[in-house]
Structures are given as structure tokens and as C-alpha cells.
Motif scaffolding. Sequence first.
Motif, mmCIF file in Angstrom:
data_model
loop_
_atom_site.group_PDB
_atom_site.id
_atom_site.type_symbol
_atom_site.label_atom_id
_atom_site.label_comp_id
_atom_site.label_asym_id
_atom_site.label_seq_id
_atom_site.Cartn_x
_atom_site.Cartn_y
_atom_site.Cartn_z
ATOM 1 N N ASN A 32 0.898 -1.189 0.141
ATOM 2 C CA ASN A 32 -0.041 0.019 -0.083
ATOM 3 C C ASN A 32 0.745 1.233 0.093
ATOM 4 O OD1 ASN A 32 -3.096 -0.533 -0.224
ATOM 5 N ND2 ASN A 32 -2.798 -1.391 1.852
ATOM 6 N N GLU A 47 -5.443 10.788 -6.126
ATOM 7 C CA GLU A 47 -5.885 9.373 -5.958
ATOM 8 C C GLU A 47 -4.783 8.751 -4.722
ATOM 9 O OE1 GLU A 47 -5.936 5.303 -8.283
ATOM 10 O OE2 GLU A 47 -5.942 6.966 -9.404
ATOM 11 N N ALA A 50 -6.071 10.026 -1.508
ATOM 12 C CA ALA A 50 -7.331 9.257 -1.004
ATOM 13 C C ALA A 50 -6.794 7.863 -0.349
ATOM 14 C CB ALA A 50 -8.141 9.254 -2.087
ATOM 15 N N ARG A 51 -5.990 7.192 -1.284
ATOM 16 C CA ARG A 51 -5.540 5.978 -0.892
ATOM 17 C C ARG A 51 -4.893 5.880 0.483
ATOM 18 N NH1 ARG A 51 -5.950 1.331 -3.453
ATOM 19 N NH2 ARG A 51 -4.461 -0.474 -2.365
ATOM 20 N N TYR A 52 -4.024 7.053 0.484
ATOM 21 C CA TYR A 52 -3.463 7.306 2.043
ATOM 22 C C TYR A 52 -4.478 7.364 3.044
ATOM 23 C CZ TYR A 52 -1.505 9.910 5.884
ATOM 24 O OH TYR A 52 -1.414 10.446 7.141
ATOM 25 N N LYS A 53 -5.326 8.184 3.044
ATOM 26 C CA LYS A 53 -6.314 8.264 3.998
ATOM 27 C C LYS A 53 -7.080 6.992 4.437
ATOM 28 C CE LYS A 53 -8.836 11.809 2.693
ATOM 29 N NZ LYS A 53 -9.462 13.097 2.399
ATOM 30 N N ASN A 54 -7.610 6.274 3.120
ATOM 31 C CA ASN A 54 -8.223 5.160 3.226
ATOM 32 C C ASN A 54 -7.420 4.156 3.880
ATOM 33 O OD1 ASN A 54 -8.695 2.139 2.166
ATOM 34 N ND2 ASN A 54 -10.721 3.188 1.711
ATOM 35 N N VAL A 55 -6.244 3.901 3.742
ATOM 36 C CA VAL A 55 -5.432 3.033 4.391
ATOM 37 C C VAL A 55 -5.258 3.373 5.763
ATOM 38 C CG1 VAL A 55 -2.967 1.924 4.392
ATOM 39 C CG2 VAL A 55 -4.158 2.076 2.329
ATOM 40 N N ARG A 56 -4.940 4.497 6.147
ATOM 41 C CA ARG A 56 -4.506 4.894 7.576
ATOM 42 C C ARG A 56 -5.959 4.644 8.320
ATOM 43 N NH1 ARG A 56 -4.588 9.561 11.034
ATOM 44 N NH2 ARG A 56 -2.428 9.731 11.911
ATOM 45 N N GLU A 57 -7.143 4.830 7.582
ATOM 46 C CA GLU A 57 -8.268 4.675 8.389
ATOM 47 C C GLU A 57 -8.677 3.088 8.539
ATOM 48 O OE1 GLU A 57 -12.522 5.963 6.877
ATOM 49 O OE2 GLU A 57 -11.548 7.562 7.155
ATOM 50 N N SER A 58 -8.331 2.483 7.752
ATOM 51 C CA SER A 58 -8.735 0.825 7.891
ATOM 52 C C SER A 58 -7.664 0.326 8.503
ATOM 53 C CB SER A 58 -8.923 0.395 6.288
ATOM 54 O OG SER A 58 -7.736 0.230 5.619
#
Length: 194
Positions: A32, A47, A50-58
Motif C-alpha cells: 500500500n 488518488e 485518497a488511498r493514504y487516508k483510506n489505508v490509514r483509516e482501515s
Amino acid sequence: IDVNKGKGALASAIRSLDMLMNKDHVNIAALNREKIMLLFNNEQKEEAFARYKNVRESAGATDTLDVIGATLLLDKNDFPAVINVLEPWANKKSPLAQVYSQLAQAYRENKEPKKSLAVLNAGVLNTKDDYLFLDLADEYRLSGKGKLSFEYLKQAFSSKTIDFSEKNRIILSLLAPNSSFTLDQAQELANILV
């Protein structure tokens, strides 16, 4: 992936990475992080963020992931956000030099030079990474403290862990007409190399 990156074919590297991420028994966290940086370097910055925020959140925050996030935020000149993301890791004494280097940069750009110096000094203690001496030299130079800047350059040049090519690049920049360092100082640093 590395071959494609080496050829500058970042879109192909991203496709290869996507296929690898669907395999079993892979380090998904590392993949990731790699994908975020590939997207960023391929000018797909939104993009990537957005992926950074999603990975950090999940998956949760880690200092390694947040250093990548800070790179994205520095590119956006969002210095308060960089401080928000990295300050907790500096307070937890992260062993990653990039935490301190990027946090110091954000403080400097946020007009907080004293905090920048303090975080770099803490970074030297917490990471034992000699590259931070170069950041300290820059910070003191930017603060108009040439003598302290030169002292940190000497420490960096005495280090066995900083690449010769990096030291050579610095000497060449010190020889530039607009350098705030004297020819004698450049010679002193060159003498440390031999």
C-alpha cells in the motif's frame, strides 16, 4: 515493478503492483505504501492522497505510513496538517529520521524555526541518523547562524554513514558564488573527506 519504475513506466508498475496485492502472503502494508508513492510520482496525487487516508483509516496509523502522508501534504503546502500527522510520532520518539526531517520542514514553513531546531535535535537523539546533521546545518543557515550551520556540516562530513556523493554535492554548492560559506570553510570540509 522495479524494472518498470526504473524505465519510468509508472502506470505499468502500478498495474503489476495491483496484481501482486491480490496474492496471498504478501506484506499488504508495504505494498500500500509503495502504491501511494507510485500514484504520487505518476502525478495521480489526489488518488494517492485518497488511498493514504483510506489505508490509514482501515489499517491504522503508523509512522512509516504517516511519513508518506506527510510527503503528500508537504507537496500541497499543508504545513499545519503535516505537523498534526507527525508531531505525535516525534513525541513517541519514532526511530524514523524522516519523521523529524519532514516535521522540521513543516515548522520552518509555518514560521516556527525554534520548534524546527528542537525537533531536529530530538531526532538526532532518537534516531542516531547522521543525515539529520545536514538538516540542522540547513536550519541554522536559514536562521542566519552560519557558525552553527558550519559546525553541523563538519559533524555530517565526519560521519561514515553519509554518502560521499552527498558530501561532494554539498562542497560544490558551497563553492557557488552566492554561498554564505568561505572558500576556507569549503576547504576544511574537503579535508575531512580525505
